[in-house]
Enzyme design. Structure first.
Site, PDB file in Angstrom:
ATOM      1  N   GLU A 171       0.820  -1.208   0.000  1.00 14.15           N
ATOM      2  CA  GLU A 171       0.000   0.000   0.000  1.00 14.15           C
ATOM      3  C   GLU A 171       0.859   1.265   0.000  1.00 14.15           C
ATOM      4  OE1 GLU A 171      -3.069  -0.281  -0.493  1.00 14.15           O
ATOM      5  OE2 GLU A 171      -4.245   1.286   0.503  1.00 14.15           O
ATOM      6  N   ASP A 172       1.960   1.249   0.700  1.00 19.89           N
ATOM      7  CA  ASP A 172       2.683   2.502   0.961  1.00 19.89           C
ATOM      8  C   ASP A 172       4.076   2.608   0.347  1.00 19.89           C
ATOM      9  OD1 ASP A 172       0.547   3.374   2.425  1.00 19.89           O
ATOM     10  OD2 ASP A 172       1.304   2.616   4.325  1.00 19.89           O
TER      11      ASP A 172
END
Ligand code: MN
Length: 575
Positions: free
Chosen positions: A80-81
């Site tokens: 996600e990051d």
């Protein structure tokens, strides 16, 4: 706080289960991968981002979870990051770890905004998309660390996250028998949710605690002597202060009168066997008379979440009221760590290195049943009998809006159904959809956990073809009604124009294109896309017009959008 150390992580894991060299190597690899993926990222608190991943994994190791889960804990924010994708995780760590990380990512998209009607959907969705309890456990470990560092995030966000923790995560932990975690999560949210009350408690309880602890030290000596007389050597005697959050709940029931709370500090005796539990209880009652109605046998009749213990409240030394909890070591660990304790226990008992598949024994299945009951409880509460038949949500899916709101749909639902269940106007005006940021056709079948973004065009009318693929009654009804109402122009124009565009995709591109088209009063009846390469995407807009001049004017305007690399149009005939 000590900086992340893989040796420490493996050491903690070893205390709970057997870790062979392949297991250790996997954890080592995940550690290095996540560390370099998050390199340079900082959290709001200023600490290295990777420390959060590490703390999450550390908690999972302390719960006795398997090396794949620990690795997934280390990697849980990578997809996600960071620039790395789920495929990178799959290629490096295999299907199972990637599956766990993906589950956590999906759960991360859910946001609870304190809307009452949302709670049930959100809890249901949690269970529906988790598929594997380990996903929930990673998410719980993640949330625990986020709550411990909540002070660093902006005020508004603090409140939302604290509320979500209190309404969703703590009850979930409780349901999994992880009372300790549930209590900790509640306690961590408490100051953010009730700052005034928290202050009041801190000021008023402290003195009482100290006074109480001194008194209980006195009681402890007496209890020790008593146990010696009946030949029981306890594994442990301790007393722990009641958590602020549960104390507060109790105080609300007793007009905030601290004198009424007998278990401000509960006295806990841990013995070796169930028989010793009852013997100890009997001995205590012989020495001090019990308060009527306060003896609770959760060994014979465990609480619905599996909690087992004997509780009694007696008139103790100096005629003061004291609550005792008596249990075995196994019951104690279960009460603290619930489902995680089960894993640890069964592995330790097995002693052999063979890995046990998850959910093979009766106890673990009981936990799954707990969850099932939980689900049924929710279904019972609000929905019709029809909904009760739903078995584990097999025929429901839970999708979310870009704002994190959960939309509950029948299986097989499409973006058009999704659009109509948000608002009939959005359904009518729907021209395209993005799922998890990728454009999909309107007849795409939504999966649980998908984030769905609906692209709309003003004055757009529903297309006849939608009837063939929509699943919900509301969508069918609206489409039919709307088609009946204006039974005219669409059929008259047998010829339509298809605009084909090749462009570099970016957020908002589709919206820009559709708004140019709609400003020219051209109705888009369908959008089709296919990624051409990792950077280029091809888009086709079917327009309800056969007017060449009109289309050419639009194309001139569209050429001003700099991401558009190629644009062309052709008439298409319609049956
Ligand atoms: Mn996280």
């Amino acid at each position: 706080m000590a900086s992340p150390s893989v040796e420490n992580l493996i050491k903690i894991s070893r205390e709970k289960r057997l870790i062979n060299s392949a297991d250790a190597a996997l954890i080592q690899k995940a550690f290095s991968f996540a560390k370099s993926a998050h390199q340079g990222q900082k959290r709001k608190s200023g600490e290295e981002y990777f420390n959060h991943s590490y703390q999450t994994a550390l908690q999972l190791a302390a719960w006795g979870l398997d090396p794949k889960t620990i690795s997934a804990g280390l990697l849980h924010d990578v997809a996600e990051d960071t620039p790395y994708t789920l495929d990178d995780i799959k290629n490096n760590f295999g299907e199972e770890v990637a599956f766990l990380v993906n589950g956590v990512t999906k759960l991360g998209r859910l946001k609870y905004r304190g809307v009452q009607r949302q709670i049930e959907n959100l809890r249901k969705m949690f269970l529906a998309i988790s598929e594997d309890l380990r996903v929930i456990l990673i998410k719980l470990a993640d949330r625990l660390h986020n709550m411990k560092t909540l002070g660093a995030v902006p005020l508004q966000k603090q409140k939302r996250i604290a509320l979500e923790t209190n309404e969703i995560y703590a009850p979930l932990a409780y349901r999994l028998g992880m009372q300790n975690l549930a209590g900790e999560l509640e306690d961590l949210s408490f100051p953010y949710l009730h700052p005034q009350e928290y202050k009041w408690l801190i000021q008023n309880v402290k003195e009482k605690y100290e006074e109480r602890l001194k008194y209980l030290e006195k009681v402890k000596k007496v209890v020790n002597d008593l146990l010696e007389k009946i030949n029981i050597s306890p594994i442990g005697i301790d007393f722990r202060a009641k958590r602020y959050s549960s104390l507060y709940k109790k105080l609300l029931r007793h007009e905030m009168n601290l004198e009424q709370i007998y278990d401000l500090v509960a006295f806990r005796i841990i013995v070796s066997s169930i028989a010793e539990c009852y013997t100890t209880l009997g001995a205590i009652h012989q020495m001090w008379p019990p308060l009527p109605g306060r003896i609770k046998d959760y060994i014979a009749l465990p609480k619905p979440n599996g909690y087992r213990s004997l509780h009694t409240t007696v008139f103790c030394v100096d005629n003061k009221i004291v609550e005792f909890q008596i249990r075995t070591k196994e019951m104690h660990d279960e009460a603290e760590n619930g489902i995680a304790a089960h894993w640890a226990y069964h592995e330790a008992k097995g002693k052999n290195i063979e890995k046990k598949p998850i959910f093979t024994n009766r106890k673990e299945l009981e936990w799954v049943n707990q969850l099932k009951n939980w689900q049924e409880e929710f279904l019972n509460s609000e929905e019709s009998l029809e909904a009760l038949k739903i078995d584990f949500f097999k025929d429901r899916i839970f999708a979310i809006t870009p704002k994190g709101e959960v939309i509950d749909l029948p299986a097989g639902s499409t973006p058009v159904d999704f659009a109509y269940s948000i608002h009939s106007q959005i359904g009518d005006n729907c021209v395209g959809a993005k799922i998890n940021n990728r454009i999909v056709p309107l007849d795409y079948q939504i999966q649980s956990g998908d984030m769905v973004e609906i692209l709309t065009q003003k004055n757009k009318k529903p297309s006849e073809s939608w009837i063939r693929f929509v699943k919900t009654d509301i969508a069918k009804k609206r489409i039919r009604a709307s088609l009946k109402k204006d039974h005219l122009p669409v059929n008259r124009e047998r010829l339509r124009m298809e605009i084909k565009i090749i462009a570099e995709d970016r957020i908002g591109l589709l919206k820009d294109i559709t708004s140019v088209i709609s400003r020219s009063h051209i109705n888009i009846s369908n959008v089709l896309t296919a990624p051409n390469s990792p950077v280029l995407t091809s888009l086709k807009f079917l327009c309800d017009t056969n007017n060449k001049d009109k289309i050419e004017k639009v194309i001139l305007k569209l050429k001003k959008i700099k991401e558009i690399k190629q644009i062309s149009y052709k008439p298409v005939s319609f049956a």
